[in-house]
Design an enzyme around this catalytic site. Structure first.
Site, PDB file in Angstrom:
ATOM      1  N   TYR A 174       0.829  -1.209   0.000  1.00 26.84           N
ATOM      2  CA  TYR A 174       0.000   0.000   0.000  1.00 26.84           C
ATOM      3  C   TYR A 174       0.859   1.253   0.000  1.00 26.84           C
ATOM      4  O   TYR A 174       0.658   2.177  -0.814  1.00 26.84           O
ATOM      5  CB  TYR A 174      -0.908  -0.019   1.227  1.00 26.84           C
ATOM      6  CG  TYR A 174      -1.663   1.267   1.456  1.00 26.84           C
ATOM      7  CD1 TYR A 174      -2.769   1.596   0.673  1.00 26.84           C
ATOM      8  CD2 TYR A 174      -1.275   2.158   2.464  1.00 26.84           C
ATOM      9  CE1 TYR A 174      -3.463   2.777   0.888  1.00 26.84           C
ATOM     10  CE2 TYR A 174      -1.976   3.336   2.678  1.00 26.84           C
ATOM     11  CZ  TYR A 174      -3.053   3.642   1.887  1.00 26.84           C
ATOM     12  OH  TYR A 174      -3.745   4.813   2.105  1.00 26.84           O
ATOM     13  N   LYS A 176       1.335   4.308  -2.871  1.00 26.85           N
ATOM     14  CA  LYS A 176       1.062   5.729  -2.668  1.00 26.85           C
ATOM     15  C   LYS A 176       2.291   6.583  -2.979  1.00 26.85           C
ATOM     16  O   LYS A 176       2.157   7.724  -3.436  1.00 26.85           O
ATOM     17  CB  LYS A 176       0.588   5.971  -1.235  1.00 26.85           C
ATOM     18  CG  LYS A 176      -0.782   5.361  -0.943  1.00 26.85           C
ATOM     19  CD  LYS A 176      -1.861   5.884  -1.868  1.00 26.85           C
ATOM     20  CE  LYS A 176      -3.246   5.385  -1.487  1.00 26.85           C
ATOM     21  NZ  LYS A 176      -4.307   5.908  -2.372  1.00 26.85           N
TER      22      LYS A 176
END
Length: 235
Positions: A155, A159
């Site tokens: 994750y 980002k």
């Protein structure tokens, strides 16, 4: 901003729903992007205002193309749809999980943004807001103020990639007058992951930060990364 049109992906719940709610409250026409039509319809009913369901799965080309055909002019695109994955370090995470998360958080943003660029170019004041994460800041990740080392690697790295894309899109679209910025919404009470569900703050507070970037004046910044409270976040 009356008569302005916005699209928020992943807007049937969480931060995306609050962004759609606040944009509609500001008098905008808001497309509520949702890959599930029934959930999207419920969100439209709950939000009210001039909201409209737009069935949109950011991981499927045909869905994106169909959605883009339904929107002629677009003033604001909020790339909010995202998934988190497990609380794993990269050495323990399966590569297929990386692919799954990048498909939504990175490739989906590219696909949706590119598909809606013709509509954005028809706007007099086009804006793109990418919902990122402070955990994607490499400066914070390598500094003493961020104690969690290597967790949620898929994750967080997705980002970080989204942050880079924010800069590259800002450069590429500057001549079109399209402002592109990223937002770190902070940990919010959503179903993104178990930590968020139990420890997060009010999603509406994060949404307010997205609204500020969505409604930037023409002399506002582009290619920058901001926290929900408006303070700059280091890359």
């Amino acid at each position: 901003m009356d008569n302005s049109i916005a699209l928020v992906t992943g807007a049937n719940k969480g931060i995306g729903k609050e962004i759609a709610r606040q944009l509609a409250g500001a008098g905008l026409t808001v497309y509520v992007g949702s890959r599930d039509a029934a959930r999207g319809e419920r969100a439209v009913e709950e939000i009210g205002g001039d909201t409209r369901l737009l069935v949109l799965d950011v991981t499927h080309a045909a869905s994106i193309a169909d959605a883009a055909r339904q929107v002629d002019t677009l003033d604001i695109l909020v790339n909010n749809a995202g998934i988190s994955g497990d609380d794993e370090t990269p050495d323990r995470e399966d590569v297929d999980t990386f692919r799954l998360i990048y498909e939504t958080n990175v490739f989906g943003v590219v696909a949706v943004t590119n598909a809606f660029l013709p509509a954005l170019r028809r706007s007099a004041h086009p804006r793109i807001v990418n919902i990122s994460s402070g955990t994607g800041s490499l400066t914070w990740a390598t500094g003493p103020q961020f104690p969690h080392r290597g967790t949620y690697a898929a994750y967080r790295s997705s980002k970080a990639a989204l942050n880079a894309l924010t800069v590259y899109y800002a450069h590429a679209l500057a001549d079109d007058g399209i402002k592109v910025n990223a937002l770190a919404p902070g940990l919010r009470r959503t179903d993104l992951n178990a930590t968020a569900a139990t420890s997060g703050g009010d999603p509406a507070e994060a949404a307010a930060g997205a609204i500020r970037l969505a409604l930037l004046k023409n002399d506002g910044p582009s290619g920058e990364f901001f926290s929900w409270d408006g303070t700059p976040v280091p890359w």
